[in-house]
Scaffold this active site. Structure first.
Site, PDB file in Angstrom:
ATOM      1  N   LYS A 141       1.823   4.724  -1.050  1.00  0.00           N
ATOM      2  CA  LYS A 141       1.080   5.875  -1.567  1.00  0.00           C
ATOM      3  C   LYS A 141       1.554   7.108  -0.801  1.00  0.00           C
ATOM      4  O   LYS A 141       2.188   6.995   0.265  1.00  0.00           O
ATOM      5  CB  LYS A 141      -0.421   5.677  -1.375  1.00  0.00           C
ATOM      6  CG  LYS A 141      -0.834   5.456   0.080  1.00  0.00           C
ATOM      7  CD  LYS A 141      -2.296   5.082   0.197  1.00  0.00           C
ATOM      8  CE  LYS A 141      -2.696   4.798   1.646  1.00  0.00           C
ATOM      9  NZ  LYS A 141      -4.098   4.348   1.752  1.00  0.00           N
TER      10      LYS A 141
ATOM     11  N   ASP B 252       0.838  -1.209   0.000  1.00  0.00           N
ATOM     12  CA  ASP B 252       0.000   0.000   0.000  1.00  0.00           C
ATOM     13  C   ASP B 252       0.874   1.261   0.000  1.00  0.00           C
ATOM     14  O   ASP B 252       0.667   2.178   0.791  1.00  0.00           O
ATOM     15  CB  ASP B 252      -0.932  -0.011   1.208  1.00  0.00           C
ATOM     16  CG  ASP B 252      -2.100   0.971   1.061  1.00  0.00           C
ATOM     17  OD1 ASP B 252      -2.352   1.412  -0.083  1.00  0.00           O
ATOM     18  OD2 ASP B 252      -2.747   1.299   2.070  1.00  0.00           O
TER      19      ASP B 252
END
Length: 896
Positions: free
Chosen positions: A145, A143
């Site tokens: 980001k 994840d």
């Protein structure tokens, strides 16, 4: 009792952690967790405590999550935010990290949009170092980001390292079964977007490449109006070369970005270390051979046979994943920030037909099954029985803080209003009432609102939450008030109304001071207030709508907008519930069609092979037409005219009165639709017209004394219809503004489903002149020189339309269970058939339309046994966390 504000700390959480941490305040919330600033009492330091949402914690289970998260605690790297602690406290799952007094990369990009090239590369190199270290220790982040990259004195720290892995591993197959999606759409690798479970380091490399792309270009490589569109573009489109967007990016940096975001993992850097090295090497070059087509979409699978098997699998997987988030569709361009606030999962794959969910605050959920009350506490998958064996006579409701439940119970000729602790205890009676008592609602003002009465004598009543004298607010009423929603902080009550036999529902607003009422949504039921400034309500066709509402002025300030479809059917309630803290719970599984049963399934069949099922359950669709732009579908559902948006997956209902609707036909500009229908009890069908927004009135277009069925809306404004009456079936022409029709072909035999060719020279239709039904063609508009196009082997289904190709050189028709294509030569005064070929064998059903792309045919196929099972599948219980944020995005609503 008062509800805990989202800006406050839940008392149970503070109490559960009080021995080790003193929680000061919330720092923020995402889709999976809420972050709190706290003091570590043992070490006298500031920490950030991340607490999983109760709904998510319930799906994961504490033991497995805590076991898996330990694998991330040993990661020690200068650019990895360490994990201090984790545990379970009073059903809460949490983990503890250092508190970083800075900002995230997301915050900085929101403020500055783009970063200097040198700084963007430096941040990426540092993050790549952290990723390489973790990958060598067997941990994939999953994840990456901007929101998970914290900036402390300019130095990046990767947060939540391995948390997504822990969640995925802890959930095991359960997350796949529930449809829970991990990762943020803009930064998902193609293998994540296609729901592959086994991810490699190359997936993190892709995500980091997307982050660098955004730091340089000001937006991620793929954007779109909604999550489903972004995922599809990740799988089917190449991003633009970063050099085209920012000329100052050095060639080696642009090449490194391009390789990092390659679709196939094998084409990317194998390791994060290789990515970093390329960013540091001025001689590195990478040129994609298809770079010239980078900005062009890849041809969809249904457009031809050029896709390989992997592409087809990825596309199919994306469509399955998109189904979970299709309702998130927005009509305005999405900003280049990640929409991380929404997670949807299936809590149960089969629920009883009469289950109605009630969502409480902070993860509470209640329902009634066979008259018994069940409640699911936050952080638990197992329900409790807070009322024991007491039988409920109607739906319950939670107190504003979720700690108590109110419900009605019959006791002889009276109805008791009872309250019980949500976690179980001794129920107490608030009120004994000598009549029926329906749908209690616990307001934020200390009152419980309910309906009382019987027969044609109903009233809206309230009683203090701790018991006392009831106060009749409205009544006696002939109509039945049912389901309430108090607008928090306002002296306004929303309520549904219906007539006897569950007819004529409507949603109304009630002023508790003046006792005035106003109608908000005719045809609506079960209102709920959303802090976005909207009233939510359902309709019996299985759709959820939102309409902007001004509580002070007591009026709707906009038009209803569909925000969710496929609610399981119910009346006079819709099977959904929105909690005060923004969680949506609903029962999915709505079947379409009327009472004739499942008979047809809509699909697009490629002329050159292959088919694509339109995601509508099989039903009794009799006819359907595609819009001129190919994006929408007009069809019949529940005996009314609807539009289905093929891109967004949403429905718009065009008709709400009248009956026997058939044959929708689009105007050439796609802004209006004509259709047949009966009003005011008339025996014959006339032609009506309305706009495609669902907000314009239905007006009569014209008609004959017979039943009129539109076939085609021509460019000059006239409408071809076939009529059906005592003298057979014939072809007429309707002109706008007139109340009569012009007979074009009128004979003793059947003539129906006419269609004028795109070049305007020929008209094709189905006729049984001289024998079995066949396809005929005549000159247009003179109607001379009839030519039979189909052969006489078998008859043509009278309900099928003969369809012209875009160049007017081919006629498609349905004959003897086969799809046929007849090549025709129209260069002379009489049309000639030069060839007939079979497109598909065993194509039972109705041929309805040709897609504007000229390559696909809309077909109403006979539903197979498996289709019928799909249509009658058990109802599913779906939970959508933080749905209120999605509603804000969907409607562009202000934050209240």
């Amino acid at each position: 009792m008062t509800a805990v504000s989202p800006t406050e700390v839940p008392p149970r959480l503070a109490s559960a952690l009080a021995h080790h941490y003193r929680i000061e305040r919330p720092l923020g919330a995402g889709g999976m967790a809420t972050v709190y600033l706290a003091e570590d009492l043992k070490h006298s330091r500031k920490v950030a405590i991340k607490v999983l949402k109760p709904e998510l914690a319930a799906v994961l289970g504490a033991e497995r999550f805590l076991t898996e998260i330990k694998t991330t605690a040993n990661l020690q790297h200068p650019h990895i935010l360490p994990l201090f602690d984790s545990g379970e406290a009073d059903t809460y799952l949490y983990y503890v990290m250092p508190f970083i007094d800075g900002e995230s990369l997301r915050d900085r990009l929101d403020r500055e949009k783009q970063l200097p090239v040198e700084e963007a590369v430096r941040i990426t190199r540092d993050v790549a170092d952290a990723l390489d270290y973790a990958h060598r220790h067997g941990v994939i982040h999953r994840d990456i980001k901007p929101a998970n990259i914290l900036l402390h004195d300019g130095r990046p720290l990767v947060a939540d390292f391995g948390i997504a892995l822990a969640i995925s591993a802890a959930g095991g197959g359960r997350l796949t079964e529930t449809g829970l999606s991990l990762g943020t759409p803009h930064y998902m690798s193609p293998e994540q977007a296609s729901a592959e479970r086994d991810l490699s380091a190359r997936s993190d490399v892709y995500s980091l490449g997307c982050v660098l792309y955004e730091m340089l270009a000001g937006e991620p490589p793929h954007t779109g109006p909604n999550a489903a569109a972004i995922l599809m573009r990740i799988l089917t489109e190449q991003p633009r070369d970063i050099s085209d967007l920012r000329a100052t990016v050095p060639l080696h940096v642009a090449g490194a970005v391009s390789r990092a975001v390659e679709k196939l993992p094998a084409d990317r850097f194998e390791t994060a270390r290789e990515f970093r090295q390329a960013l540091e090497d001025p001689t590195f070059r990478f040129t994609r051979t298809t770079m010239a087509a980078a900005a062009a979409p890849v041809v969809p699978a249904h457009a031809g046979r050029g896709w390989d098997s992997r592409s087809r699998v990825l596309a199919a997987s994306t469509l399955l994943l998109a189904a979970v988030v299709a309702w998130l569709a927005m009509r305005r361009p999405a900003p280049a920030v990640e929409n991380e606030g929404v997670i949807a999962f299936q809590l149960a794959d089969s629920v009883p037909a009469a289950l109605f969910p009630v969502a409480g605050p902070h993860g509470w959920l209640a329902w009634v099954s066979r008259g018994r009350l069940f409640a699911r506490p936050p952080g638990s998958l197992e329900p409790t029985r807070p009322a024991g064996d007491e039988a409920l006579s109607d739906l319950p409701d939670f107190s504003p803080d979720g700690e108590a439940i109110v419900y009605p119970q019959r006791a002889g000729s009276n109805t008791l209003l009872r309250r019980t602790p949500s976690r179980g205890g001794n129920p107490i009676t608030i009120l004994s009432h000598p009549a029926q008592l329906l749908s209690p609602h616990w307001g934020d003002d200390g009152w419980i609102y309910f309906t009382s009465g019987a027969g044609g004598n109903w009233a809206v009543v309230r009683v203090p939450e701790n018991g006392g004298s009831p106060d009749t607010l409205l009544g006696p009423l002939i109509t039945v008030p049912y389901i309430y929603s108090k607008i928090p902080g306002r002296n306004r009550l929303l309520m549904g109304m219906y007539s006897g036999a569950f007819t004529n529902p409507s949603v109304m607003a009630f002023d508790l001071g003046t006792r005035d009422t106003t109608t908000i949504a005719p045809g609506g039921m079960q209102p709920e207030w959303s802090p976005t400034g909207h009233v939510l309500f359902g309709r019996n066709e299985g759709s959820l709508f939102a309409v902007a509402f001004d509580p002070d002025a007591m009026r709707a300030t906009g038009s209803p907008v569909p925000v969710l479809d496929s609610l399981a059917e119910a009346y006079p309630v819709s099977r959904y519930s929105l909690s005060p803290t923004g969680t949506l719970v609903y029962v999915a599984g709505r079947t379409t069609g009327g009472g004739t049963g499942a008979t047809y399934a809509l699909q697009l069949s490629g002329i050159d092979g292959g088919s694509e099922r339109i995601p509508l359950p099989p039903s009794d669709h009799w006819d359907a037409k595609i819009s001129p732009d190919g994006r929408r579908l007009a069809y019949i559902r529940n005996d009314h005219v609807w539009i289905y948006d093929l891109d967004l997956g949403t429905h718009t209902q065009l008709t709400r009165s009248g009956a026997r609707h058939h044959n929708p036909a689009w105007s050439p500009d796609g802004e209006r639709i004509v259709f047949s229908g009966a009003v005011d009890g008339k025996a014959d069908l006339d032609v009506f017209v309305t706009g495609t927004s669902g907000q314009t009135p239905v007006e009569r277009f014209g008609g004959s004394p017979e039943n009129d069925y539109p076939s085609q809306w021509l460019a000059d404004g006239t409408v071809l219809v076939h009529t059906q009456g005592s003298d057979g079936e014939n072809i007429h022409l309707l002109r706008p503004g007139t109340d009569t029709s012009e007979a074009l072909l009128r004979a003793d035999w059947v003539e129906r489903t006419p269609r004028v060719s795109p070049d305007g020279r020929w008209i094709a239709y189905v006729s049984n002149e001289g024998g079995p039904s066949h396809v005929d063609v005549r000159r247009w508009p003179g109607l001379a020189n009839r030519v039979q196009v189909s052969d006489d082997d078998t008859g043509i289904p009278q309900s099928s339309f003969p369809l012209w190709s875009r160049d007017s050189r081919t006629l498609y028709y349905h004959q003897g269970g086969r799809l046929m294509a007849a090549a025709v030569d129209g260069s002379g005064e009489t049309l000639r058939v030069t060839n007939r070929r079979v497109i598909a064998e065993n194509a039972r059903g109705i041929l309805a339309d040709l897609h504007p792309d000229g390559r696909r045919l809309l077909f109403l196929a006979d539903a197979t046994a498996s289709d019928t099972l799909t249509a009658r599948a058990p109802r599913r219980l779906v939970v959508v966390m933080n749905w209120r944020e999605a509603l804000r995005e969907r409607l562009g609503a202000d934050r209240h």
